[in-house]
Motif scaffolding. Structure first.
Motif, mmCIF file in Angstrom:
data_model
loop_
_atom_site.group_PDB
_atom_site.id
_atom_site.type_symbol
_atom_site.label_atom_id
_atom_site.label_comp_id
_atom_site.label_asym_id
_atom_site.label_seq_id
_atom_site.Cartn_x
_atom_site.Cartn_y
_atom_site.Cartn_z
ATOM 1 N N PHE A 69 41.583 -24.486 -3.506
ATOM 2 C CA PHE A 69 40.477 -23.922 -2.752
ATOM 3 C C PHE A 69 40.643 -24.214 -1.264
ATOM 4 N N ALA A 70 40.011 -23.404 -0.441
ATOM 5 C CA ALA A 70 39.993 -23.610 1.012
ATOM 6 C C ALA A 70 38.569 -23.346 1.501
ATOM 7 N N PRO A 71 38.179 -23.975 2.620
ATOM 8 C CA PRO A 71 36.795 -23.833 3.084
ATOM 9 C C PRO A 71 36.448 -22.422 3.537
ATOM 10 N N GLY A 72 35.170 -22.077 3.348
ATOM 11 C CA GLY A 72 34.653 -20.812 3.842
ATOM 12 C C GLY A 72 34.343 -20.919 5.323
ATOM 13 N N PRO A 73 33.933 -19.814 5.944
ATOM 14 C CA PRO A 73 33.643 -19.799 7.382
ATOM 15 C C PRO A 73 32.598 -20.849 7.781
ATOM 16 N N ARG A 83 40.297 -29.530 -10.121
ATOM 17 C CA ARG A 83 39.523 -28.387 -10.613
ATOM 18 C C ARG A 83 38.274 -28.101 -9.796
ATOM 19 N N GLY A 84 38.036 -28.842 -8.742
ATOM 20 C CA GLY A 84 36.812 -28.638 -7.983
ATOM 21 C C GLY A 84 37.024 -28.799 -6.498
ATOM 22 N N TYR A 85 35.991 -28.458 -5.756
ATOM 23 C CA TYR A 85 36.113 -28.436 -4.305
ATOM 24 C C TYR A 85 34.752 -28.717 -3.681
ATOM 25 N N VAL A 86 34.721 -29.552 -2.636
ATOM 26 C CA VAL A 86 33.477 -29.854 -1.915
ATOM 27 C C VAL A 86 33.699 -29.570 -0.440
ATOM 28 N N GLU A 87 32.740 -28.864 0.166
ATOM 29 C CA GLU A 87 32.787 -28.589 1.594
ATOM 30 C C GLU A 87 31.380 -28.743 2.161
ATOM 31 N N THR A 96 20.317 -17.825 7.819
ATOM 32 C CA THR A 96 20.588 -17.324 6.488
ATOM 33 C C THR A 96 22.095 -17.424 6.303
ATOM 34 N N ASN A 97 22.515 -17.967 5.172
ATOM 35 C CA ASN A 97 23.923 -18.243 4.963
ATOM 36 C C ASN A 97 24.203 -18.192 3.468
ATOM 37 N N SER A 98 25.408 -18.591 3.073
ATOM 38 C CA SER A 98 25.764 -18.759 1.668
ATOM 39 C C SER A 98 26.867 -19.802 1.589
ATOM 40 N N GLY A 99 27.032 -20.375 0.415
ATOM 41 C CA GLY A 99 28.164 -21.259 0.191
ATOM 42 C C GLY A 99 29.360 -20.374 -0.084
ATOM 43 N N ALA A 100 30.457 -20.589 0.616
ATOM 44 C CA ALA A 100 31.612 -19.706 0.462
ATOM 45 C C ALA A 100 32.900 -20.513 0.556
ATOM 46 N N ALA A 101 33.907 -20.091 -0.182
ATOM 47 C CA ALA A 101 35.231 -20.715 -0.141
ATOM 48 C C ALA A 101 36.246 -19.636 -0.495
ATOM 49 N N THR A 102 37.502 -20.000 -0.507
ATOM 50 C CA THR A 102 38.530 -19.096 -1.014
ATOM 51 C C THR A 102 39.315 -19.830 -2.089
ATOM 52 N N ALA A 103 39.818 -19.092 -3.049
ATOM 53 C CA ALA A 103 40.601 -19.662 -4.142
ATOM 54 C C ALA A 103 41.954 -18.965 -4.185
ATOM 55 N N ALA A 104 43.000 -19.722 -4.464
ATOM 56 C CA ALA A 104 44.343 -19.150 -4.530
ATOM 57 C C ALA A 104 44.483 -18.177 -5.701
ATOM 58 N N ASP A 105 43.847 -18.481 -6.826
ATOM 59 C CA ASP A 105 43.929 -17.649 -8.024
ATOM 60 C C ASP A 105 42.785 -16.637 -7.996
ATOM 61 N N SER A 106 43.097 -15.383 -7.815
ATOM 62 C CA SER A 106 42.066 -14.353 -7.689
ATOM 63 C C SER A 106 41.412 -13.975 -9.010
#
Length: 140
Positions: A69-73, A83-87, A96-106
């Motif tokens: 995983f990698a951090p979102g904006p 197996r998990g990720y914390v940001e 107004t926002n959302s929790g967002a990240a990127t994952a290598a496995d689509s």
């Protein structure tokens, strides 16, 4: 010391714990949002904060397999276990926002949750730290 006890056997269990300071002593939790899916972009539902000066803590977990995983904006990576990720993200204005990240496995199935916490005083920095694994006890 953090301890978690589950009364039944579970599969694909993931426990992620962080420690932050500088939060409000009373009613610190502001809002939460969740999301799930199977894409390369884990995302929670949108949320709107009720005050400025908050910390957003987002956790993303892969359902069955490991992923990268990698951090979102605007977010900073704090913990990247197998197996998990914390940001987290610290803000000083209502938003107004959302929790967002990127994952290598689509195609990886994932679940995400974000919780926002009010700072103790306006302009306060809510500092982050990740707990050492040796302080965690999990019992099934």
């Amino acid at each position: 010391m953090v301890s978690a006890t589950f009364s039944v056997s579970m599969t694909n269990t993931l426990l992620m714990i962080t420690e932050h300071s500088g939060g409000a002593a009373i009613s610190a939790l502001d809002v939460t949002a969740v999301g799930s899916g199977a894409t390369g972009h884990p995302l929670t539902a949108a949320f709107t904060t009720n005050q400025a000066d908050e910390a957003f803590i987002c956790m993303v977990g892969a359902i069955a397999n490991s992923d990268v995983f990698a951090p979102g904006p605007g977010y900073t990576e704090r913990l990247d276990p197998t197996r998990g990720y914390v940001e987290d993200q610290f803000v000083s204005v209502l938003q107004t926002n959302s929790g967002a990240a990127t994952a290598a496995d689509s195609t990886q199935r994932w679940q995400a949750i974000v919780a926002t916490f009010k700072a103790a005083t306006a302009g306060a920095v809510v500092a982050a730290a990740v707990l050492d694994e040796s302080f965690i006890t999990v019992t099934f």
